[in-house]
Design an enzyme around this catalytic site. Structure first.
Site, PDB file in Angstrom:
ATOM      1  N   THR A 194      -8.256   7.211  -6.255  1.00 41.42           N
ATOM      2  CA  THR A 194      -8.299   5.958  -5.495  1.00 41.42           C
ATOM      3  C   THR A 194      -8.892   6.274  -4.126  1.00 41.42           C
ATOM      4  O   THR A 194      -8.875   7.434  -3.696  1.00 41.42           O
ATOM      5  CB  THR A 194      -6.890   5.364  -5.289  1.00 41.42           C
ATOM      6  OG1 THR A 194      -6.128   6.333  -4.561  1.00 41.42           O
ATOM      7  CG2 THR A 194      -6.195   5.085  -6.594  1.00 41.42           C
ATOM      8  N   TRP A 452       3.601 -16.440   4.561  1.00 43.94           N
ATOM      9  CA  TRP A 452       2.379 -15.712   4.257  1.00 43.94           C
ATOM     10  C   TRP A 452       1.161 -16.631   4.335  1.00 43.94           C
ATOM     11  O   TRP A 452       1.174 -17.746   3.823  1.00 43.94           O
ATOM     12  CB  TRP A 452       2.427 -15.158   2.839  1.00 43.94           C
ATOM     13  CG  TRP A 452       3.338 -13.990   2.676  1.00 43.94           C
ATOM     14  CD1 TRP A 452       4.052 -13.355   3.663  1.00 43.94           C
ATOM     15  CD2 TRP A 452       3.648 -13.319   1.453  1.00 43.94           C
ATOM     16  NE1 TRP A 452       4.773 -12.327   3.123  1.00 43.94           N
ATOM     17  CE2 TRP A 452       4.554 -12.273   1.776  1.00 43.94           C
ATOM     18  CE3 TRP A 452       3.253 -13.470   0.123  1.00 43.94           C
ATOM     19  CZ2 TRP A 452       5.060 -11.400   0.816  1.00 43.94           C
ATOM     20  CZ3 TRP A 452       3.753 -12.606  -0.837  1.00 43.94           C
ATOM     21  CH2 TRP A 452       4.655 -11.589  -0.493  1.00 43.94           C
TER      22      TRP A 452
HETATM   23  P1  ADP Z   1      -9.817   1.033  -3.896  1.00 40.68           P
HETATM   24  O1  ADP Z   1     -10.217  -0.299  -3.322  1.00 40.68           O
HETATM   25  O2  ADP Z   1      -8.595   1.613  -3.278  1.00 40.68           O
HETATM   26  O3  ADP Z   1     -10.958   1.955  -4.108  1.00 40.68           O
HETATM   27  P2  ADP Z   1      -9.766  -0.089  -6.508  1.00 40.68           P
HETATM   28  O4  ADP Z   1     -11.227  -0.127  -6.610  1.00 40.68           O
HETATM   29  O5  ADP Z   1      -8.973   0.360  -7.635  1.00 40.68           O
HETATM   30  O6  ADP Z   1      -9.315   0.818  -5.357  1.00 40.68           O
HETATM   31  O7  ADP Z   1      -9.293  -1.484  -5.976  1.00 40.68           O
HETATM   32  C1  ADP Z   1      -8.292  -2.237  -6.581  1.00 40.68           C
HETATM   33  C2  ADP Z   1      -7.953  -3.404  -5.718  1.00 40.68           C
HETATM   34  O8  ADP Z   1      -9.113  -4.193  -5.453  1.00 40.68           O
HETATM   35  C3  ADP Z   1      -6.986  -4.369  -6.358  1.00 40.68           C
HETATM   36  O9  ADP Z   1      -5.673  -3.910  -6.237  1.00 40.68           O
HETATM   37  C4  ADP Z   1      -7.259  -5.635  -5.570  1.00 40.68           C
HETATM   38  O10 ADP Z   1      -6.599  -5.636  -4.338  1.00 40.68           O
HETATM   39  C5  ADP Z   1      -8.727  -5.552  -5.300  1.00 40.68           C
HETATM   40  N1  ADP Z   1      -9.472  -6.376  -6.271  1.00 40.68           N
HETATM   41  C6  ADP Z   1     -10.103  -5.983  -7.381  1.00 40.68           C
HETATM   42  N2  ADP Z   1     -10.698  -7.018  -7.987  1.00 40.68           N
HETATM   43  C7  ADP Z   1     -10.436  -8.120  -7.235  1.00 40.68           C
HETATM   44  C8  ADP Z   1     -10.770  -9.513  -7.327  1.00 40.68           C
HETATM   45  N3  ADP Z   1     -11.526  -9.997  -8.298  1.00 40.68           N
HETATM   46  N4  ADP Z   1     -10.296 -10.336  -6.373  1.00 40.68           N
HETATM   47  C9  ADP Z   1      -9.539  -9.871  -5.362  1.00 40.68           C
HETATM   48  N5  ADP Z   1      -9.203  -8.578  -5.216  1.00 40.68           N
HETATM   49  C10 ADP Z   1      -9.645  -7.710  -6.143  1.00 40.68           C
END
Ligand code: ADP
Length: 550
Positions: A194, A452
């Protein structure tokens, strides 16, 4: 992990393990002539078939064995989307070793941390990253060999990397007689960290089983809907959660694959879309921004591009409207995360929606979508009590399923599951039809007077203003309300926009107390390694911002 009881009467089907190698073997045998086209870092276009890819992946697997790589060993890549990276996907995992895709946009120190934590044995890299590797190599303690992803003619003449190997020579030296080994499907297959916006990055270790199941499920019509008639171009990088599984789901569907390499600007992408007849693509909102602007500014049209998946962060409604209404590209909004391989939900309509007026359908399509089979989800309050699926109540989102992590690599972060569920760190609503809408990441939520405020909703309104190119909404401290929203905006080049006009634009679109307290204009927004706006950086930058209401 739990042990399950076995019935005294076992089923009588073949007990064939779900292995990643079976995907490319299937594609080579049943869609052998389907093409994989790649824009190479060297500048030219390379084309070959699934049959060629599978043969070279086996030769690579054999070569890895001769380099001393054994089952479970980690093999790292720092590479763009291309055919050689795809060969590594299959050659490494197929041999029983673990493919560790690293995000090259991370800081070199962070990359070295990840390499050491994963104990990578070999590191394959695109020539673009040679200077970075030369700096990092000394800190990467476990890496025994480095391999440049190129032919002999492009090998660097002078480099500080000892005994640098040439990828093409390595593959050439592997035997064609190598046969994919069979082993337990629960064996580790690939590793992805991550981004670690808070604390050190943590590794999600996928298994063969989880990867194959995710590939099946994500190809289904309710999800990405990949078929043999498609031409698929993943803009999402192969180092960003395995390009959302496309290097697996595309070959198992038999579709033609197009890899854009390092050229991710609007012009290069548009040309490749047109030249190769791309019908389907996938990427984060920030990449679509570049492509859409290029197409509109030059008054172009897509002749074959019909559908795209947008995820990774929320797809702004204005972007969705432009793609659907002006460019005739259907948008599938999807949500997931590294810990979920990554797909959790995808937004496609149900039969009953088709009778509804277009605006009602669009309102559904704006949500992050419906769970795909294999993923279960629920929302809970602060005490863990499940909340209703009424489309209005928002709570902490938890998930479970065979492609969701049960913990992080090497026990990092300790026990992460709560009663068998993985807490996503997202805040969401779920409607009575099961459609998920993400309100925020819990750390990005704005808490005003104990209530919120969802920053995504506010950004969506701002992005609908014609003079706004990008917008991010963050919490800033407020003496009375604890926190209030501040909107940071990048104006479209050459367009005027005043703070008062933008704030007036919010009236009637959100509850009055949600309207941001202030607007600041910036030249650009900080973007992280996976193309997402870094709100933590914005919060730091505007920590001292004095709101007019304060
Ligand atoms: P990082 O951003 O830490 O590299 P990820 O790519 O796994 O890790 O990101 C996951 C996060 O991205 C989710 O928990 C969520 O917050 C956000 N996310 C992913 N897809 C969407 C979406 N379609 N709309 C809003 N938030 C999203």
């Amino acid at each position: 992990m739990p042990e399950y009881p076995m019935s005294p009467l076992a089923g009588q089907m073949m007990d064939q393990p779900l292995l990643i190698s079976s995907i490319i073997a299937f594609a080579a045998r049943h869609y052998g002539d389907s093409e994989i086209v790649s824009r190479r870092v060297e500048g030219d276009i390379h084309r070959y078939t699934y049959r060629d890819c599978e043969r070279r992946a086996r030769k690579l697997a054999d070569a890895l064995e001769h380099l001393g790589i054994r089952m479970g060993d980690r093999v790292a890549t720092l590479a763009w989307n291309g055919y050689r990276h795809m060969e590594l996907y299959y050659g490494v995992s197929g041999s029983g070793a673990v493919l560790h895709t690293i995000n090259p946009r991370l800081h070199p120190e962070q990359i070295a941390y990840i390499v050491n934590h994963a104990e990578d044995q070999i590191l394959f890299f695109d020539l673009t990253f040679l200077p970075a590797i030369e700096i990092m190599a000394r800190s990467c303690k476990t890496v025994k060999r480095y391999v440049a992803l190129c032919g002999r003619e492009h090998m660097p003449r002078e480099t500080s990397i000892p005994a640098l190997l040439c990828y093409e020579e390595l593959v050439e030296g592997g035997s064609e007689d190598y046969a994919w080994p069979e082993f337990d499907e629960r064996s580790a297959a690939s590793l992805c960290y991550t981004s670690g916006t808070t604390g050190n990055p943590k590794g999600a270790l996928y298994s063969h089983r989880s990867t194959v199941l995710h590939a099946y499920a994500s190809a289904m019509p309710n999800a990405l809907n990949v078929s043999a008639a498609d031409v698929v171009l993943p803009v999402v990088p192969m180092f960003h959660v395995n390009a959302w599984g496309l290097p697996y789901s595309v070959p198992l569907s038999g579709a033609k694959m197009v890899y854009p390499g390092a050229a991710l600007d609007g012009k290069s992408l548009y040309e490749l879309f047109e030249q190769e007849g791309v019908s389907f693509s996938a990427g984060v909102p920030t990449v679509w921004l570049g492509l859409i602007n290029y197409v509109l500014e030059n008054d172009l049209r897509f002749s074959t591009f019909r559908r795209t998946v947008i995820g990774g962060s929320s797809c702004p409604p204005a972007m969705m409207d432009t793609l659907i209404d002006r460019l005739r590209v259907q948008v599938v909004h999807a949500w997931g995360m590294t810990e979920m391989s990554p797909l959790g939900t995808a937004c496609t309509l149900m039969g009953k929606h088709l009778q509804q007026p277009p605006e009602a359908q669009r309102a559904v399509l704006r949500k992050q979508g419906h769970a795909i089979y294999g993923v279960d989800m629920k929302i809970v309050d602060d005490d863990g009590a499940e909340l209703p699926w009424d489309g209005a109540t928002s709570g902490h989102l938890l998930v479970k399923g065979p492609w969701v992590v049960s913990g992080y690599f090497r026990g990092e972060g300790g026990e992460v599951l709560q009663d068998g569920w993985f807490p996503t760190g997202d805040v969401a609503t779920i409607d009575p039809d099961g459609y998920l809408a993400i309100t925020d990441r819990s750390k990005d939520v704005i808490k005003s007077g104990g209530e919120w405020i969802g920053s995504i909703d506010l950004e969506n309104v701002a992005m609908a203003h014609p003079a706004v190119l990008q917008a991010a909404c963050i919490a800033v401290p407020h003496p009375k309300w604890a926190e209030r929203p501040l909107l940071v905006v990048v104006r479209r080049p050459g367009m005027e926009l005043r703070r008062e006009d933008l704030l007036a634009f919010f009236e009637g679109k959100v509850a009055k107390w949600w309207i941001p307290d202030d607007v600041v204009f910036a030249d650009s927004l900080p973007v992280g390694g996976t193309g997402k706006i870094q709100k933590n950086k914005l919060r730091e930058a505007y920590q001292q911002h004095r709101l007019p209401s304060a």
